[in-house]
Design an enzyme around this catalytic site. Structure first.
Site, PDB file in Angstrom:
ATOM      1  N   THR A  87       0.837  -1.269   0.174  1.00 17.83           N
ATOM      2  CA  THR A  87      -0.036   0.039   0.071  1.00 17.83           C
ATOM      3  C   THR A  87       0.801   1.167  -0.095  1.00 17.83           C
ATOM      4  O   THR A  87       0.306   2.084  -0.470  1.00 17.83           O
ATOM      5  CB  THR A  87      -1.047  -0.016   1.116  1.00 17.83           C
ATOM      6  OG1 THR A  87      -0.050   0.070   2.392  1.00 17.83           O
ATOM      7  CG2 THR A  87      -1.910  -0.940   0.908  1.00 17.83           C
ATOM      8  N   CYS A  88       1.973   1.229   0.792  1.00 16.33           N
ATOM      9  CA  CYS A  88       2.787   2.331   0.669  1.00 16.33           C
ATOM     10  C   CYS A  88       3.274   2.892  -0.797  1.00 16.33           C
ATOM     11  O   CYS A  88       3.530   4.088  -1.071  1.00 16.33           O
ATOM     12  CB  CYS A  88       4.155   2.217   1.450  1.00 16.33           C
ATOM     13  SG  CYS A  88       3.822   2.016   3.115  1.00 16.33           S
ATOM     14  N   PHE A  89       3.234   2.013  -1.619  1.00 11.25           N
ATOM     15  CA  PHE A  89       3.668   2.202  -2.961  1.00 11.25           C
ATOM     16  C   PHE A  89       2.682   2.014  -3.844  1.00 11.25           C
ATOM     17  O   PHE A  89       2.695   2.091  -5.289  1.00 11.25           O
ATOM     18  CB  PHE A  89       4.785   1.381  -3.428  1.00 11.25           C
ATOM     19  CG  PHE A  89       5.897   1.382  -2.532  1.00 11.25           C
ATOM     20  CD1 PHE A  89       6.874   2.423  -2.570  1.00 11.25           C
ATOM     21  CD2 PHE A  89       6.446   0.396  -1.787  1.00 11.25           C
ATOM     22  CE1 PHE A  89       7.998   2.537  -1.604  1.00 11.25           C
ATOM     23  CE2 PHE A  89       7.329   0.379  -0.624  1.00 11.25           C
ATOM     24  CZ  PHE A  89       8.142   1.617  -0.787  1.00 11.25           C
TER      25      PHE A  89
END
Length: 96
Positions: free
Chosen positions: A68-70
């Protein structure tokens, strides 16, 4: 964006058809699975930068994975659209 896939290959078309077949709650769950939020960006989904990266191929029992961070979806290349849908739904339902 795609890595390991061509945007015009039939598998990517099948991927988008699977997503389009989802109910609105399942689409929101997919959005949360890939981005960490079930809310679209303020400027709309056109502003969302999702990378779909090839993550192996058949034979596999590997589920799709998201970072999710990317805004990154690691997607195995399954042998059929039916298996793609089944594995994607399983990944979404096993997610908190």
């Amino acid at each position: 964006q795609y890595e390991g896939f061509s945007p015009v290959e039939p598998y990517i078309d099948a991927f988008w058809q699977v997503l389009e077949s989802f109910s609105m709650p399942r689409r929101r769950r997919f959005l949360a699975f890939c981005t960490g939020s079930d809310v679209a960006p303020a400027q709309g989904l056109a502003d969302l930068h999702l990378l779909v990266q090839r993550h192996g191929e058949e034979p596999t029992s590997r589920l799709p994975v998201a970072h999710t961070c990317f805004n990154l979806l690691l997607l195995p290349m399954y042998s059929s659209a039916e298996k793609l849908q089944s594995m994607l739904v399983t990944a979404l339902e096993w997610t908190e």
